[in-house]
Design an enzyme around this catalytic site. Structure first.
Site, PDB file in Angstrom:
ATOM      1  CE1 TYR A 142       2.761   6.859   5.103  1.00  0.00           C
ATOM      2  CE2 TYR A 142       0.468   7.537   5.241  1.00  0.00           C
ATOM      3  CZ  TYR A 142       1.710   7.644   4.657  1.00  0.00           C
ATOM      4  OH  TYR A 142       1.903   8.539   3.646  1.00  0.00           O
ATOM      5  CE  LYS A 190      18.838   4.191   2.132  1.00  0.00           C
ATOM      6  NZ  LYS A 190      19.569   4.779   0.989  1.00  0.00           N
ATOM      7  CG  ASP A 222      19.003   5.771  -2.364  1.00  0.00           C
ATOM      8  OD1 ASP A 222      18.706   4.589  -2.660  1.00  0.00           O
ATOM      9  OD2 ASP A 222      20.081   6.061  -1.795  1.00  0.00           O
ATOM     10  CG  ASP A 246       2.710   9.188   0.527  1.00  0.00           C
ATOM     11  OD1 ASP A 246       1.687   9.361  -0.157  1.00  0.00           O
ATOM     12  OD2 ASP A 246       3.194  10.071   1.255  1.00  0.00           O
ATOM     13  CG  ASP A 250       2.346  12.343  -4.595  1.00  0.00           C
ATOM     14  OD1 ASP A 250       1.388  11.549  -4.647  1.00  0.00           O
ATOM     15  OD2 ASP A 250       2.284  13.458  -4.042  1.00  0.00           O
TER      16      ASP A 250
HETATM   17  C1  IPM Z   1      -2.163   9.353  -0.426  1.00  0.00           C
HETATM   18  C2  IPM Z   1      -2.193  10.550   0.485  1.00  0.00           C
HETATM   19  C3  IPM Z   1      -2.392  10.058   1.913  1.00  0.00           C
HETATM   20  C4  IPM Z   1      -1.197   9.202   2.285  1.00  0.00           C
HETATM   21  C5  IPM Z   1      -2.598  11.175   2.948  1.00  0.00           C
HETATM   22  C6  IPM Z   1      -3.722  12.094   2.557  1.00  0.00           C
HETATM   23  C7  IPM Z   1      -2.807  10.613   4.324  1.00  0.00           C
HETATM   24  O1  IPM Z   1      -1.042  11.309   0.365  1.00  0.00           O
HETATM   25  O2  IPM Z   1      -3.178   8.644  -0.547  1.00  0.00           O
HETATM   26  O3  IPM Z   1      -1.135   9.103  -1.064  1.00  0.00           O
HETATM   27  O4  IPM Z   1      -0.164   9.717   2.715  1.00  0.00           O
HETATM   28  O5  IPM Z   1      -1.301   7.981   2.148  1.00  0.00           O
HETATM   29 MN    MN Z   2       0.366  10.558  -1.108  1.00  0.00          MN
END
Ligand code: IPM
Ligand code: MN
Length: 356
Positions: A142, A190, A222, A246, A250
């Site tokens: 990032y 990884k 993975d 990230d 999710d």
């Molecule tokens: C998160 C989001 C952010 C990230 C985006 C919106 C930049 O997906 O907070 O997980 O990728 O970190």
């Molecule tokens: Mn995210």
């Protein structure tokens, strides 16, 4: 105690859910005789509209001068559909992370019995899952430079960079969290392919020796993606670098069926930020229907992590559980029964706090 917080409602449903979390915090403070002062500031698309930038200097200064930040959400569809927009709300989020030094994003993953049926997994796999994801938030792909395109535009590159210092501080923090939990740490990387991952693993192996009472395991990312689905109950604390985190968080957040319920804490060098995991849900903005519980639980995390107010945080959790038991919930989790509004849920929780 004096609590001095910055309130950043942001975009979409942000203002509505943050209002409820703030009211809940006020109720807690008056019950426990704390003095709360707070100031609001702009962030995200609304900040672009009003000032031209998504994380204005004024907002940064307020955050720096505060003990903690309560954050709603950012994002607006008008930017999602315009990939060439030069200024984007997400840039504000990244700038805030970097400028406040928010190096560790903590995402507790846990289930709520009344929501298990919403999980995409079989209940027996996920019921009782309870683990903490720790995502490194200010390094890796990032932020690594160089990042860009070749002159002819046909080649693009990002750079993954990690320093010893960045890895040490997050691995140590993860061990400390594991000490307070079930004493198991999974380090996800990884290392079979990436040089940065090999540095992560080397440093983690050094720090591991300081924590012989914690069970350490190393897992490739993975494989971790698979295990989160197959056997989520095996995890206690999981730590990983920015992009892996990230993606994995999710994944982890949806298996519980409770995405609208999950809070997060971003631990900072300067000030820490507390926000729900879900996004700005623009379709629901202004309708008073969004679920405020993840933001209210973020306020609980704020009391616990930024102010060490355990009893206060625990009472918020108890109130949230009680609201769910009483079925005073918003439409996303009402399962065909009466759906309450955002503010009705908040008011019910405040009443519970006053009376318990
Ligand atoms: C998160 C989001 C952010 C990230 C985006 C919106 C930049 O997906 O907070 O997980 O990728 O970190
Ligand atoms: Mn995210």
């Amino acid at each position: 105690m004096k609590l001095n917080i910055a309130v950043l409602p942001g975009d979409g449903i942000g203002p509505e859910i943050v209002t409820q979390a703030l009211e809940v915090t006020k109720a807690i403070c008056s019950k426990f005789n704390h003095e709360l002062s707070y100031k609001e500031a702009l962030v995200g698309a609304i900040a672009i509209d009003k000032t031209g930038v998504p994380y204005p200097q004024e907002t940064h200064e307020l955050c720096m001068a505060s003990d903690a930040v309560l954050f709603g959400a950012i994002g607006d569809p008008k930017y999602d559909n315009n990939p060439s927009a030069k200024v984007r709300p997400e840039q504000g989020l990244l700038k805030m992370r970097k400028d406040l030094g928010l190096y560790a994003n903590l995402r507790p993953i846990n289930t709520f019995p009344s929501l298990i049926h919403k999980s995409p997994l079989r209940a027996e796999l996920v019921d009782g899952a309870d683990f903490m994801c720790v995502r490194e938030l200010t390094g890796g792909l990032y932020f690594g430079r160089p990042q860009g395109r070749s002159e002819d535009g046909n080649t693009a590159y990002d750079t993954c960079v990690y320093t010893r210092e960045e890895i040490e501080r997050i691995v140590r923090l993860s061990y400390k969290l594991a000490e307070q939990r079930n004493k198991k740490l999974t380090i996800v990387d990884k290392a079979n392919v990436l040089c940065t991952s090999r540095l992560w693993r080397q440093i983690a192996q050094e720090i591991e020796k300081e924590f012989p009472h914690i069970e350490t395991e190393y897992m490739f990312v993975d494989n971790a993606a698979m295990q989160i689905i197959q056997w989520p109950k095996r995890f206690d604390v999981l730590v990983t670098e920015n992009l892996f985190g990230d993606i994995l968080t999710d994944e982890a957040s949806v298996i519980t069926g409770s995405l609208g319920m999950l809070p997060s804490a971003s631990i900072g060098i300067h000030t820490s930020v507390f926000e729900p995991i879900h996004g700005s849900y623009p379709q629901a903005a202004g309708k008073n229907i969004a679920n405020p519980l993840a933001t209210i639980l973020s306020a609980a995390l704020m009391l616990e992590y930024a102010f060490d107010l355990k009893e206060e945080g625990a009472l918020i959790r108890k109130a949230v559980d009680a609201s769910m038991d009483a079925k005073v919930v918003t439409e996303d989790i009402a399962s065909g029964e009466k759906a309450y509004s955002t503010s009705e849920v908040g008011e019910w929780i405040i009443n519970f706090i006053k009376n318990n």
